[in-house]
Design an enzyme around this catalytic site. Structure first.
Site, PDB file in Angstrom:
ATOM      1  N   CYS A 140      -2.495   9.019   2.598  1.00 23.37           N
ATOM      2  CA  CYS A 140      -2.297   8.729   1.179  1.00 23.37           C
ATOM      3  C   CYS A 140      -3.592   8.752   0.381  1.00 23.37           C
ATOM      4  O   CYS A 140      -3.569   8.844  -0.846  1.00 23.37           O
ATOM      5  CB  CYS A 140      -1.594   7.388   1.011  1.00 23.37           C
ATOM      6  SG  CYS A 140      -2.427   6.038   1.881  1.00 23.37           S
TER       7      CYS A 140
ATOM      8  N   GLU B 122       0.878  -1.168   0.000  1.00 24.94           N
ATOM      9  CA  GLU B 122       0.000   0.000   0.000  1.00 24.94           C
ATOM     10  C   GLU B 122       0.910   1.210   0.000  1.00 24.94           C
ATOM     11  O   GLU B 122       1.510   1.552   1.024  1.00 24.94           O
ATOM     12  CB  GLU B 122      -0.928  -0.031   1.219  1.00 24.94           C
ATOM     13  CG  GLU B 122      -2.151   0.856   1.061  1.00 24.94           C
ATOM     14  CD  GLU B 122      -1.948   2.232   1.640  1.00 24.94           C
ATOM     15  OE1 GLU B 122      -1.591   3.146   0.862  1.00 24.94           O
ATOM     16  OE2 GLU B 122      -2.145   2.393   2.848  1.00 24.94           O
TER      17      GLU B 122
END
Length: 486
Positions: free
Chosen positions: A293, A259
């Site tokens: 993010c 990720e």
């Protein structure tokens, strides 16, 4: 069992670190939160070996037993909510509400979710196949079963922006599937992860099932990846580091879940509910000081609402309280470190030099201590600017105009990243049409909300694989086929 300050957790024991200690700094006050242990390369490999030894027994435990341990761990973390919140806030600089609800609270929820996940079926019957006689044998009806098996030893390398929820999102589903883990927390806020390990030990996790090794040196993370006993690496962090980890995993054929970075596009059409769009995009400024993010940091606004959206975002910035995260009324706290503050500020200055219009922010808040950055809005940007193309990971939003739908989609897709994008439009059919055209692992339509059963992960350089919900259980498992004559 309680966490022992300054010690590693290996094979169910609190172990003196071979590399000494380093200070964990409170980003709000620049004071010392505590001393974190610095593991040696050999100790990291010892942790992986302990996980390997524990795997055989743990992988064969009944799902009900694994579920009970995860549930009890959630109880322990919830029991100590106040102390855990205080530590999370001190380490990460999160506001009180974020530390309590989105860090520790989400960790509790994830342990409870994967206690249930441990009981999900791991076998799927497949349609029998009729085989005619041939070189492989006589005619037969062949039955088949697809079975999910644990991968083995999983290294979990976690990010600094959430020292509770991010590790829990890796450790809980990995354990639920019967894996054992070595956790290497971010060097900026590792102390919370040791608390999590202590909660699991108190809940009954056998020695070696969970191990935690920390360090400020890059060598610690490298050892956690290349340890020969490690079968899989689950990493949350920057794309650059993820690429290096992927290279090592490739050489050893280790499984990986990545990720990585994001530069979320928010495509706002003329018919959008601007108030909703401003609130959603404003999370970039306010939620954990933009260190997330999934934030919609790249706003692509149709010409008819461009100026109104910029004005709305500027007013939103003006209402944000910047300051000590422990104080009532603070919305934006510090970023994680002085180095990161300097990095974010350098991007703001770069944007100005590239020709962006500074609408709000741009100056350092007047505080004697702490790593604070003013929420910043840059308008009139173009697709070539580095502030548009690169992940800043701070409370900075850039805005670009577009005219037609195809141009908006092209601008959104013109990125190395593809984690989560967003569409705001009053025309639901158009919003879903555009969402399907965006090259991103997730798309929010008129919302920045998340469905915590939906798959999470990125396209392009935003990652490899998917987790969250049952998809996390799939991520930490291997598929095995079993066939037999019917």
């Amino acid at each position: 069992m309680t966490a022992v300050d300054g010690k590693l957790f290996i094979g169910g024991e609190w172990v003196e670190p071979a590399g000494g200690h380093y200070e964990v700094i409170d980003p709000a006050h620049e004071s010392v939160v505590g001393r974190a242990p610095e593991a040696s390369r050999a100790q990291v490999h010892e942790a992986a070996a302990a996980a390997r030894e524990a795997f055989a027994a743990w992988s064969r435990t009944r799902p009900e037993e694994r579920a009970a341990i995860l549930d009890r761990a959630a109880d322990v973390i919830q029991r100590d909510l106040a102390a855990n919140t205080e530590l999370a806030q001190a380490e990460s600089g999160a506001t009180t509400g974020t530390a309590r609800g989105m860090q520790v609270g989400v960790a509790v929820a994830r342990f409870r979710r994967y206690a249930k996940g441990a009981l999900e079926p791991v076998e799927q019957a497949l349609v029998p196949q009729i085989n005619e006689a041939g070189p492989m044998g006589g005619a037969a009806v062949i039955g088949a079963l697809a079975v999910r098996q644990p991968v083995g030893v999983v290294t979990c390398i976690t990010s600094y922006n959430n020292p509770w929820a991010n590790p829990a999102g890796k450790v809980a589903p990995a354990l639920a599937m019967g894996n054992t883990v070595v956790v290497k927390p971010a060097p900026q806020d590792p102390l919370s992860v040791y608390r999590m390990a202590a909660a699991l030990a108190e809940a009954g996790a056998p020695p070696g099932v969970v191990n935690v090794v920390s360090g400020a040196s890059a060598e610690v993370g490298a050892a956690a990846v290349d340890a020969p006993d490690v079968d899989m690496v689950s990493f949350t962090g920057s794309t650059a580091v993820g690429q290096r980890i992927g290279e090592v995993c490739g050489r050893g054929m280790k499984r990986q879940l990545m990720e990585l970075g994001g530069k979320g596009a928010a495509v706002v059409f003329d018919d959008a509910d601007l108030e909703s769009a401003v609130r959603g995009i404003g999370t970039t400024f306010s939620f954990y000081s933009g260190q997330i993010c999934t934030a919609p940091t790249r706003v692509i606004a149709q010409r008819g609402v461009y100026e109104a959206l910029v004005d709305g975002l500027a007013r939103y910035v003006g209402r944000l309280g910047v300051g000590d995260p422990r104080e009532r009324g603070t919305v934006v706290g510090p970023v994680i470190s002085a180095a990161h503050r300097d990095r974010v500020e350098s991007y703001v200055e770069l944007g100005r030099k590239e020709g962006a219009r500074l609408v709000a922010g741009g100056e350092r808040p007047a505080r004697e201590k702490g790593f604070y950055v003013a929420p910043t809005l840059l308008a009139d940007c173009t697709r070539e600017m580095r502030v548009v193309r690169e992940e800043i990971f701070g409370p900075v939003v850039v805005v670009l105009p577009f005219d037609e739908e195809d141009e908006g989609v092209a601008l959104a897709n013109d990125s190395d990243y593809g984690l989560i994008d967003y569409v705001w439009s009053g025309d639901v059919a158009r919003a879903f049409r555009v969402a399907r055209r965006l090259r991103a692992g997730g798309v929010g339509v008129n919302t920045v909300g998340r469905n915590m059963e939906a798959p999470f992960g990125g396209f392009k350089r935003s990652g490899v694989g998917r987790d969250v919900g049952s998809y996390a259980l799939h991520a930490y498992s291997e598929l095995q086929a079993i066939v037999w004559p019917g």
